[in-house]
Design a protein around this motif. Structure first.
Motif, short mmCIF file in Angstrom:
data_model
loop_
_atom_site.label_atom_id
_atom_site.label_comp_id
_atom_site.label_asym_id
_atom_site.label_seq_id
_atom_site.Cartn_x
_atom_site.Cartn_y
_atom_site.Cartn_z
N ARG A 262 33.21 64.97 87.77
CA ARG A 262 33.97 64.36 88.85
C ARG A 262 35.41 64.85 88.81
NH1 ARG A 262 31.56 58.62 90.18
NH2 ARG A 262 33.58 58.37 91.18
N SER A 271 37.05 64.25 83.38
CA SER A 271 37.30 64.57 84.78
C SER A 271 37.98 65.92 84.91
CB SER A 271 38.19 63.50 85.41
OG SER A 271 39.51 63.60 84.91
N ASN A 296 30.86 64.50 93.72
CA ASN A 296 30.39 63.39 92.86
C ASN A 296 31.31 62.19 92.95
OD1 ASN A 296 28.04 64.63 91.87
ND2 ASN A 296 29.23 65.78 90.36
N ASP A 297 32.57 62.41 93.30
CA ASP A 297 33.48 61.29 93.54
C ASP A 297 33.08 60.53 94.81
OD1 ASP A 297 36.06 61.81 91.58
OD2 ASP A 297 35.08 63.66 92.21
#
Length: 416
Positions: A262, A271, A296-297
């Motif tokens: 992410r 991240s 994906n966020d």
């Protein structure tokens, strides 16, 4: 301890500190090596990367033979061994580098006579503190472009959680017992594994390339959907295109994709914001980074519903890269209609983020992957010919289409 022995220990440590730091390495990414950098003569360039994505239980007493694929070649190699995500000191009994038998991507056999033992400041067995990386001394061996290396690591004791890359999409090998790092035949490697253990980077010396490009992303960049042990991820396909260019425009390709990654929050692996220094800025000879992060966020839990938050994260990455003289190319987020996580609300966020990437002027250049792979009849979906069946990732044809859409002139605008 005699004075002569003490002097030898001090000199070995000094050599490790001064000679082994990659030219673009930061003190944070390679803290064991220190902040000192000597002018590289000749030049080192990154040829391969496997970003640390998490940890698994250690394999004490075993030897792991990692198979890594080069993008550019040279006269020598050096290998980055990582304990960055570990919680205890990592004890290395031995590390070797060899050429894999050509045409046998699923074999642990080395080319006869190519086996070399790697050292660290002249020492073969070392300990890497938790949270640190260590880079080997130069390993003098002709390294081919577009070839496979065998990097074998023996860990004699249980050093706690092992830093690894989960989804290698490559056949790697395990010898369950003993130090088998120098074995050319590969017969002791009786177990296949699909992960890279401890090895997170390879540089080459004396290549004709002008530097390297890092591809920062999630599972799409990591290669999910492409053929196993075939090196058909879109960054591999990009490397195939680059190797045909004249030397001033040629770049090594470093794949910093992590499946499940992410932009804003920890997912699989740190991240993108948190790992940017270690996986991009610390890498050798980086001239350009292609950023493809954010899907994906949008579709994950918790989901990010505000495009401005994602835009701000992009802006922070660009600022950090520009501070190091690195060019940044933004890649649009590709469709995922038909996937279980798809909703119309999330699709609206994806469209707004892509509009930012295309039109805001935030990036130095843009590659519009979305436009390349979407189905014109159903723009929220991938073209069926590129879809491996999950409506999110890409098969070999899709990966090639993505790589072919990149304007190579944008990767090296300084070159003639």
């Amino acid at each position: 301890m005699t004075r002569a022995i003490k002097v030898r220990h001090v000199l070995a440590a000094l050599v490790t500190t001064l000679l082994l730091t990659p030219p673009s390495a930061s003190a944070e990414a390679g803290p064991l090596l220190g902040p000192f950098v000597l002018a590289p003569t000749p030049t080192w360039t990154g040829t391969w990367e496997g970003a640390a994505s998490g940890t698994v239980p250690a394999l004490p007493g075993a030897t792991i033979r990692n198979v890594v694929h080069t993008s550019v070649g040279g006269s020598a190699a050096r290998v980055r061994i990582s304990n960055r995500l570990g919680t205890r000191p990592l004890q290395l009994g031995s590390v070797t580098v060899a050429l894999q038998e050509p045409g046998a991507p699923r074999s642990a056999k080395a080319v006869a006579g190519s086996m070399r033992t790697a050292t660290f400041g002249g020492v073969g067995a070392v300990t890497i503190p938790a949270g640190r990386d260590l880079v080997t001394d130069p390993v003098y061996l002709p390294i081919p472009a577009d070839g496979n290396l065998l990097v074998s690591v023996h860990t004699p004791l249980d050093s706690g959680p092992a830093t690894y890359h989960r989804s290698a999409l490559q056949a790697n090998f395990l010898a369950p017992e003993g130090n088998r790092t120098t074995e050319e035949s590969g017969t002791a490697y009786t177990t296949g594994i699909g992960n890279w253990y401890y090895v997170t980077g390879v540089d080459v010396l004396g290549t004709s390339a002008a530097g390297s490009v890092v591809t920062l992303g999630d599972s799409i960049t990591d290669g999910t959907g492409s053929a196993f042990s075939a090196n058909r991820r879109w960054p591999d396909r990009l490397a195939d295109r680059l190797k045909a260019l004249p030397p001033p425009r040629r770049l090594g390709v470093l794949n910093a994709g992590i499946s499940g990654n992410r932009l804003l929050l920890k997912g699989r692996g740190p991240s993108a914001l948190d790992r940017f220094d270690a996986d991009v800025l610390s890498r050798t000879g980086v001239r350009v980074v292609i950023v493809m992060e954010g899907i994906n966020d949008i579709k994950g839990a918790p989901e990010e519903t505000d495009p401005a938050v994602i835009e701000d994260a992009y802006r922070r990455l660009v600022s950090r890269a520009h501070a190091r003289g690195i060019r940044v190319i933004g890649a649009t987020l590709t469709p995922y209609g038909g996937h279980g996580a798809y909703t119309q609300a999330r699709e609206a966020v994806r469209q707004e983020v892509n509009e930012v990437i295309r039109t805001s002027g935030l990036f130095d250049a843009v590659v519009d992957f979305d436009a390349v792979v979407r189905d014109p009849a159903r723009p929220s979906r991938i073209l069926p010919v590129y879809d491996p069946g999950d409506h999110l990732h890409f098969n070999d044809a899709g990966m090639k289409a993505m790589a072919d859409s990149i304007d190579l002139a944008e990767l090296a605008p300084w070159a003639p």
